[in-house]
Design an enzyme around this catalytic site. Structure first.
Site, PDB file in Angstrom:
ATOM      1  N   GLY A   9      -5.010  -0.727  -1.765  1.00 52.48           N
ATOM      2  CA  GLY A   9      -6.603  -0.928  -0.194  1.00 52.48           C
ATOM      3  C   GLY A   9      -6.734  -0.273   0.143  1.00 52.48           C
ATOM      4  O   GLY A   9      -7.176  -0.600   1.224  1.00 52.48           O
ATOM      5  N   GLY A  12     -10.067  -0.468   1.741  1.00 55.05           N
ATOM      6  CA  GLY A  12     -10.476  -1.902   2.635  1.00 55.05           C
ATOM      7  C   GLY A  12     -10.451  -0.961   4.391  1.00 55.05           C
ATOM      8  O   GLY A  12     -11.055  -0.045   4.611  1.00 55.05           O
ATOM      9  N   GLN A  13     -10.498  -2.123   5.565  1.00 59.25           N
ATOM     10  CA  GLN A  13     -10.710  -1.313   7.151  1.00 59.25           C
ATOM     11  C   GLN A  13     -10.007  -0.519   7.339  1.00 59.25           C
ATOM     12  O   GLN A  13     -10.470   0.677   7.803  1.00 59.25           O
ATOM     13  CB  GLN A  13     -10.556  -2.786   8.065  1.00 59.25           C
ATOM     14  CG  GLN A  13     -11.060  -2.425   8.993  1.00 59.25           C
ATOM     15  CD  GLN A  13     -10.810  -2.941  10.400  1.00 59.25           C
ATOM     16  OE1 GLN A  13     -10.076  -4.160   9.737  1.00 59.25           O
ATOM     17  NE2 GLN A  13     -11.204  -2.841  11.249  1.00 59.25           N
ATOM     18  N   ASP A  35      -7.848   0.517  -5.486  1.00 49.37           N
ATOM     19  CA  ASP A  35      -7.855  -0.389  -5.078  1.00 49.37           C
ATOM     20  C   ASP A  35      -8.528  -1.566  -6.358  1.00 49.37           C
ATOM     21  O   ASP A  35      -8.689  -1.157  -7.313  1.00 49.37           O
ATOM     22  CB  ASP A  35      -9.517  -0.824  -4.028  1.00 49.37           C
ATOM     23  CG  ASP A  35      -9.373  -1.873  -3.064  1.00 49.37           C
ATOM     24  OD1 ASP A  35      -8.770  -2.567  -3.448  1.00 49.37           O
ATOM     25  OD2 ASP A  35      -9.004  -1.383  -1.566  1.00 49.37           O
ATOM     26  N   ILE A  36      -8.450  -2.732  -6.167  1.00 48.32           N
ATOM     27  CA  ILE A  36      -8.474  -3.923  -6.973  1.00 48.32           C
ATOM     28  C   ILE A  36     -10.505  -3.970  -7.599  1.00 48.32           C
ATOM     29  O   ILE A  36     -10.332  -3.660  -9.290  1.00 48.32           O
ATOM     30  CB  ILE A  36      -8.627  -5.245  -6.670  1.00 48.32           C
ATOM     31  CG1 ILE A  36      -8.548  -6.265  -8.077  1.00 48.32           C
ATOM     32  CG2 ILE A  36      -9.194  -5.883  -5.180  1.00 48.32           C
ATOM     33  CD1 ILE A  36      -7.439  -7.133  -7.712  1.00 48.32           C
ATOM     34  N   ARG A  37     -11.096  -3.179  -6.808  1.00 45.39           N
ATOM     35  CA  ARG A  37     -12.011  -2.784  -7.183  1.00 45.39           C
ATOM     36  C   ARG A  37     -12.748  -1.769  -6.074  1.00 45.39           C
ATOM     37  O   ARG A  37     -12.745  -1.022  -5.517  1.00 45.39           O
ATOM     38  CB  ARG A  37     -13.563  -3.520  -7.303  1.00 45.39           C
ATOM     39  CG  ARG A  37     -13.463  -4.277  -5.895  1.00 45.39           C
ATOM     40  CD  ARG A  37     -15.015  -5.378  -6.046  1.00 45.39           C
ATOM     41  NE  ARG A  37     -13.960  -6.931  -6.708  1.00 45.39           N
ATOM     42  CZ  ARG A  37     -13.160  -7.721  -5.794  1.00 45.39           C
ATOM     43  NH1 ARG A  37     -13.184  -7.691  -4.574  1.00 45.39           N
ATOM     44  NH2 ARG A  37     -12.293  -8.828  -6.572  1.00 45.39           N
ATOM     45  N   TYR A 143      -0.729 -15.412   6.886  1.00 44.59           N
ATOM     46  CA  TYR A 143      -0.578 -14.742   7.189  1.00 44.59           C
ATOM     47  C   TYR A 143       0.913 -13.801   8.323  1.00 44.59           C
ATOM     48  O   TYR A 143       1.623 -12.881   7.405  1.00 44.59           O
ATOM     49  CB  TYR A 143      -2.228 -13.961   7.405  1.00 44.59           C
ATOM     50  CG  TYR A 143      -2.171 -12.343   8.273  1.00 44.59           C
ATOM     51  CD1 TYR A 143      -1.270 -11.712   7.138  1.00 44.59           C
ATOM     52  CD2 TYR A 143      -1.731 -12.036   9.539  1.00 44.59           C
ATOM     53  CE1 TYR A 143      -2.007 -10.123   7.618  1.00 44.59           C
ATOM     54  CE2 TYR A 143      -1.744 -10.699   9.658  1.00 44.59           C
ATOM     55  CZ  TYR A 143      -2.398  -9.538   8.843  1.00 44.59           C
ATOM     56  OH  TYR A 143      -2.224  -8.327   8.945  1.00 44.59           O
ATOM     57  N   LYS A 147       4.007 -11.080   6.421  1.00 43.98           N
ATOM     58  CA  LYS A 147       3.977 -10.273   7.332  1.00 43.98           C
ATOM     59  C   LYS A 147       5.919 -10.514   7.936  1.00 43.98           C
ATOM     60  O   LYS A 147       6.604  -9.509   8.308  1.00 43.98           O
ATOM     61  CB  LYS A 147       3.542 -10.117   9.043  1.00 43.98           C
ATOM     62  CG  LYS A 147       1.830  -9.306   8.184  1.00 43.98           C
ATOM     63  CD  LYS A 147       1.766  -8.216   7.089  1.00 43.98           C
ATOM     64  CE  LYS A 147       0.947  -8.138   7.080  1.00 43.98           C
ATOM     65  NZ  LYS A 147       0.943  -6.829   5.873  1.00 43.98           N
TER      66      LYS A 147
HETATM   67  N1  SER Z   1      -6.248  -8.378  12.711  1.00 45.84           N
HETATM   68  C1  SER Z   1      -5.358  -9.088  11.944  1.00 45.84           C
HETATM   69  C2  SER Z   1      -5.765 -10.584  11.861  1.00 45.84           C
HETATM   70  O1  SER Z   1      -6.633 -10.500  13.294  1.00 45.84           O
HETATM   71  C3  SER Z   1      -3.284  -9.570  12.828  1.00 45.84           C
HETATM   72  O2  SER Z   1      -2.672  -8.605  11.998  1.00 45.84           O
HETATM   73  O3  SER Z   1      -5.775 -11.319  11.377  1.00 45.84           O
END
Ligand code: SER
Length: 315
Positions: A9, A12-13, A35-37, A143, A147
């Site tokens: 990843g 990503g950010q 990463d995937i791309r 999400y 987690k």
């Molecule tokens: N920044 C994340 C979100 O908003 C929280 O882990 O999904």
């Protein structure tokens, strides 16, 4: 020779900045980005890149062997807002990548894992002020469920198989180098872009929605500090609470107005409001402070100063 680091990843950010930081620290060739791309945003410190779908365990194993990997940072995930639009996809991605990494560590192919958790593990029944490390956790987003489940599996793999897995419950992360990736806390990044670009911002959360946040440099420092801590200092193997600052949209707008007095803000809450309302307002991270010496450095005023100064050159 020390075994290499793999970042999954990496486009990503968080992954982009983590890659640059680790390459500065250990040398560009010691840190394999994947990463995937391949993204258009190249990390500030260039180095090896591999296209990898981390849900493919065999492909992951081949990379581990090819590059003699020791430490893995698993930063690929679908975040809270996008996850609500694609619940099954979010669950599959977030869980299968974690299981692949945990099982390969169990089988001796990985020495140490970093896996990020989130404030999203908490839910509407959690105490919202100074949320403790150990408390009620009834997350209401896919999400958050992924987690929280992941945290239990990390603790299980450590206890049962001795897998050296380390984790942080990140707050909303603020940064300027890459766009955010579909989270509920993204407004605290969008606002700086719009303030400079258009002088006004329509906020998707209501005025008084207080959330825990952190500037990216603090998040990267926390991550590396935890990963470099001696094993016996890492007493929590589910995931550590981590705090930077807490503010609501009114406060961040006011901090921007100190630099851009004409900046205006309107409010149009959408589906993300319900997600934000289920999360803590502030976090007690005393375990991170006591176990491995954590202390945040960036407050809202410093963050606003850096964000506006850095983004100004982009517009
Ligand atoms: N920044 C994340 C979100 O908003 C929280 O882990 O999904």
């Amino acid at each position: 020779m020390k075994r290499r680091i793999l970042i999954i990843g990496a486009s990503g950010q968080i992954g982009t900045e983590l890659t640059s930081f680790l390459r500065q620290q250990y040398g560009p060739d010691q840190v394999i980005a994947s990463d995937i791309r391949k993204s258009a945003i190249i990390p500030e410190v260039d180095g090896p890149f591999e296209v990898l779908d981390a849900t493919d365990k065999e492909a992951l194993l081949a990379l581990l062997i090819k590059h003699d990997i020791g430490h893995v940072y698993l930063m690929a995930a679908m975040l809270s807002a996008t996850g609500e639009l694609h619940p099954m996809k979010a669950w599959d991605l977030n869980m299968s990548t974690l299981f692949n990494v945990l099982n390969l560590a169990k089988d001796g192919y990985i020495d140490r894992i970093f896996w990020p958790s989130s404030i999203a593990v908490f839910g509407p029944t959690t105490p919202r002020e100074q949320t403790p490390q150990h408390t009620i956790m009834e997350p209401s987003t896919v999400y958050g469920i992924s987690k929280q489940t992941g945290e239990r599996w990390c603790a299980y793999y450590f206890a049962k198989y001795g897998v050296d897995v380390r984790s942080l419950r990140y707050p909303g992360l603020i940064s300027y180098k890459t766009p955010p990736g579909g989270g509920t806390t993204d407004y605290a990044i969008d606002i700086y872009h719009k303030a400079l670009n258009e002088g006004t911002y329509s906020c998707f959360l209501s005025a008084e929605t207080t959330l825990p946040m952190m500037y990216m440099d603090d998040a990267i420092r926390a991550t590396i500090t935890l990963m470099e801590a001696p094993s016996d200092q890492v007493k929590i193997r589910s995931s550590y609470n981590l705090a930077g600052m807490s503010f609501d949209p009114v406060a961040i707008a006011a901090s921007i107005q100190k630099h851009l007095p004409d900046f205006t803000m309107t409010y149009a809450p959408d589906f993300r409001q319900a997600i934000a309302d289920s999360w803590p307002k502030s976090i007690d991270d005393s375990h991170a402070q006591n176990d491995w010496g954590w202390a945040a450095q960036f407050d809202l005023e410093t963050t606003t100063k850096v964000m506006l100064a850095s983004l100004k050159s982009q517009y």
